[in-house]
Design a protein around this motif. Structure first.
Motif, mmCIF file in Angstrom:
data_model
loop_
_atom_site.group_PDB
_atom_site.id
_atom_site.type_symbol
_atom_site.label_atom_id
_atom_site.label_comp_id
_atom_site.label_asym_id
_atom_site.label_seq_id
_atom_site.Cartn_x
_atom_site.Cartn_y
_atom_site.Cartn_z
ATOM 1 N N ALA A 180 14.628 8.800 61.176
ATOM 2 C CA ALA A 180 13.799 7.736 61.737
ATOM 3 C C ALA A 180 14.664 6.586 62.243
ATOM 4 O O ALA A 180 14.397 6.007 63.304
ATOM 5 C CB ALA A 180 12.821 7.234 60.674
ATOM 6 N N ARG A 181 15.714 6.265 61.504
ATOM 7 C CA ARG A 181 16.621 5.192 61.933
ATOM 8 C C ARG A 181 17.327 5.569 63.226
ATOM 9 O O ARG A 181 17.490 4.724 64.120
ATOM 10 C CB ARG A 181 17.632 4.891 60.829
ATOM 11 C CG ARG A 181 18.547 3.733 61.158
ATOM 12 C CD ARG A 181 19.310 3.254 59.952
ATOM 13 N NE ARG A 181 20.248 4.248 59.435
ATOM 14 C CZ ARG A 181 21.079 4.009 58.417
ATOM 15 N NH1 ARG A 181 21.058 2.836 57.802
ATOM 16 N NH2 ARG A 181 21.905 4.948 58.012
ATOM 17 N N LYS A 182 17.749 6.834 63.338
ATOM 18 C CA LYS A 182 18.410 7.275 64.568
ATOM 19 C C LYS A 182 17.462 7.215 65.764
ATOM 20 O O LYS A 182 17.898 7.061 66.902
ATOM 21 C CB LYS A 182 18.941 8.697 64.383
ATOM 22 C CG LYS A 182 20.104 8.786 63.402
ATOM 23 C CD LYS A 182 20.498 10.215 63.109
ATOM 24 C CE LYS A 182 21.155 10.891 64.282
ATOM 25 N NZ LYS A 182 21.640 12.250 63.944
ATOM 26 N N MET A 183 16.164 7.334 65.502
ATOM 27 C CA MET A 183 15.157 7.261 66.567
ATOM 28 C C MET A 183 14.778 5.820 66.900
ATOM 29 O O MET A 183 13.976 5.573 67.799
ATOM 30 C CB MET A 183 13.908 8.031 66.148
ATOM 31 C CG MET A 183 14.129 9.536 66.022
ATOM 32 S SD MET A 183 12.732 10.363 65.201
ATOM 33 C CE MET A 183 11.387 9.964 66.317
ATOM 34 N N GLY A 184 15.352 4.865 66.158
ATOM 35 C CA GLY A 184 15.096 3.458 66.447
ATOM 36 C C GLY A 184 13.934 2.843 65.690
ATOM 37 O O GLY A 184 13.553 1.700 65.963
ATOM 38 N N LYS A 185 13.358 3.564 64.726
ATOM 39 C CA LYS A 185 12.244 3.015 63.953
ATOM 40 C C LYS A 185 12.758 1.975 62.963
ATOM 41 O O LYS A 185 13.751 2.205 62.280
ATOM 42 C CB LYS A 185 11.501 4.124 63.194
ATOM 43 C CG LYS A 185 10.680 5.033 64.087
ATOM 44 C CD LYS A 185 9.929 6.072 63.265
ATOM 45 C CE LYS A 185 8.878 5.448 62.380
ATOM 46 N NZ LYS A 185 7.756 4.859 63.154
ATOM 47 N N GLU A 186 12.064 0.854 62.886
ATOM 48 C CA GLU A 186 12.457 -0.208 61.963
ATOM 49 C C GLU A 186 11.659 -0.160 60.673
ATOM 50 O O GLU A 186 12.164 -0.565 59.620
ATOM 51 C CB GLU A 186 12.288 -1.575 62.636
ATOM 52 C CG GLU A 186 13.220 -1.776 63.830
ATOM 53 C CD GLU A 186 13.078 -3.154 64.436
ATOM 54 O OE1 GLU A 186 12.217 -3.942 63.955
ATOM 55 O OE2 GLU A 186 13.814 -3.469 65.382
#
Length: 223
Positions: free
Chosen positions: A40-46
């Motif tokens: 999720a972090r790699k996808m830009g989710k905060e």
């Protein structure tokens, strides 16, 4: 921490303090949460909600909140969990912060794919040595390292402080190589073959099987 060791507490009793050993079930679930959070972090989710984590892990959202609340208040009602913060906290809980070095056996298609991908690097693992007994492959560059002969294993384990051995080899070769890893002092083995490895009780073996993963997925589809 070894997931193969006996749990000191049951899942129903809660997670407990950081100083206590996690139960097998809790450790497995936290690892699954971490996998989803890393992607999720790699996808830009905060931020991410417990319901989203549930959808990706097939763990009930109530269980997720119970697991995480045992270590503190990480989320906010109506907002969810901060992804960066939760990744950091779960790594501390699992005691996997920092870098851990890997020795990889097998410079075939699977070994090359493992060495060249970020599948381990995302979680702080680094393939620092790759071994293969095929003379034609010795010295070849695979990922960030070169192929070595298995006879160099013990020296490399000491020099590189290797804690994990990965077996991406044919089933027939797996036990002998597992023996070499044990003799070199490696305590954790990730086995991509179908071999049922025999190792001392202080050594943890995890066998990764795509067929088992498919059976797991099929179960949820059918039920």
């Amino acid at each position: 921490m070894s997931f193969g060791e006996t749990a000191t507490r049951s899942d129903d009793a809660g997670i407990g303090a950081l100083s206590e050993r996690l139960s097998l079930g809790v450790a497995a679930r936290l690892s699954r949460y971490l996998q989803v959070l890393t992607q999720a972090r790699k996808m830009g989710k905060e931020t991410i909600s417990s319901q989203e984590l549930s959808e990706y892990t097939h763990v009930n959202s109530t269980q997720i909140r119970r697991d995480l609340s045992g270590f503190g208040k990480f989320g906010k009602r109506g907002v969810g969990y901060n992804v960066d913060s939760l990744v950091s906290q779960i790594r501390k809980i699992l005691r996997t912060s920092g870098q851990h070095n890997i020795a990889l056996f097998g410079a075939g298609h699977l070994g090359r794919a493992i060495a060249s991908s970020d599948i381990f690097a995302d979680h702080g693992f680094r393939v620092v040595a790759i071994f293969d007994s095929d003379p034609a492959k010795l010295g070849e560059r695979v990922g960030a390292t070169h192929v070595r002969h298995p006879d160099e294993l013990k020296q490399v384990v000491e020099e590189e402080d290797i804690v994990v051995g990965v077996l991406a080899v044919p089933t027939a070769a797996a036990q002998e190589l597992a023996n070499r890893l044990v003799d070199a002092g490696v305590k954790i083995i990730l086995n991509y073959s179908e071999a049922l490895l025999q190792v001392p009780p202080e050594v943890t073996v995890h066998t990764s099987s795509p067929a088992v993963d498919l059976l797991y997925a099929l179960y949820f589809y059918l039920t």
